[in-house]
Design a protein around this motif. Structure first.
Motif: not given
Length: 281
Positions: A71, A99, A82
């Motif tokens: 992230s 992720y 994102h």
């Protein structure tokens, strides 16, 4: 073996994963904003690609089936960045996106930034990409930095508990998924330490490790905002800082799972062991 793309390789977590992949002899592409800061690793190429730069990301990911998406740095536009990265990954034909999310990601999570992770997860699902979500609890590595210069750990966490997880354990788990993504397609893993501690217990562990007397002061929410106001941070960041503690108070970071041992084959690292390893080098 197919190449793997890694974002965040100039940071603590992405760098750990990149080093593990290099040690395993895997070829990888490191997507970074500043190539001069990228680690020099065997079998690794470096591509300059910022999350929001759709064309650069698509070019960098072309022909790479598996991607680690760490992230982005906390910001007001993080979700948009994102989404741009995910869209570029889908356009490049990526098959599997791993992720790095946060524990208990939800639209109404107490920790404000966990809401960003929920929104990102939903966009990944809607993109059609294969995915695995690694939802990390609070980083155990950061707990010592939460202690003030007066040796007081303060925040509105009450007697809530946190199952903080070591970054090395997260990196081991991520590496396991990246190198064999198939069994983990569509899965969400909550990565935690082996026990959930109150901040009073955290203070005791830190005291034993450092030889100092570290104590915990359970602030009220109002006290927490006042004690952090002097940093000059914007309101959204203050909200994030304070809600880290209120999420603990509300029990949202207390779940202990077996995800780390399941994915890595070794026990999750306790805070005491983490501090011992850091001390002993």
């Amino acid at each position: 073996m197919s190449p793997i793309a890694v974002t965040g390789a100039t940071g603590n977590l992405g760098g750990r994963v990149a080093r593990r992949l290099a040690d395993a002899g895997r070829s990888q592409s490191l997507l970074v904003r500043d190539p001069a800061r990228a680690p020099r690793l065997a079998g690794a190429t470096v591509a300059e690609a910022e999350f929001a730069d759709h064309d650069a990301v698509r070019r960098a990911l072309d022909g790479i089936p598996t991607v680690l998406m760490v992230s982005a740095a906390e910001s007001t536009d993080r979700v948009n960045r994102h989404r741009a990265f995910v869209d570029a990954a889908a356009a490049a034909g990526v098959a599997h996106l791993v992720y790095i999310s946060f524990a208990g990601a939800a639209p109404d999570a107490t920790f404000t930034l966990a809401r960003d992770h929920w929104a990102t997860e939903r966009h990944i699902e809607a993109s059609g990409l294969g995915f695995t979500f690694l939802r990390d609890n609070l980083y155990a590595d950061f707990l010592p930095a939460m202690v003030g210069d007066d040796d007081v750990l303060r925040g509105p966490a009450g007697n809530g508990r946190v199952a903080a997880v070591a970054q090395d354990d997260i990196a081991d788990a991520a590496t396991a998924v990246l190198t064999d993504p198939g069994p983990h397609a569509g899965r969400t893993y909550e990565l935690t330490g082996p026990a959930a501690l109150t901040l009073g217990e955290v203070a005791d562990v830190l005291s034993a490790a450092t030889g100092r007397t570290i104590t915990y002061h359970p602030e009220t929410v109002e006290e927490a905002y006042r004690s952090r106001a002097g940093y000059g941070a914007p309101d959204w960041q203050l909200d994030a800082w304070v809600s880290t503690y209120t999420a603990i108070a509300n029990g949202e970071l207390s779940e202990v799972t077996d995800a780390v041992p399941t994915l890595t084959g070794h026990p999750a690292t306790s805070l005491a062991d983490l501090l011992r390893r850091r001390r002993d080098g």
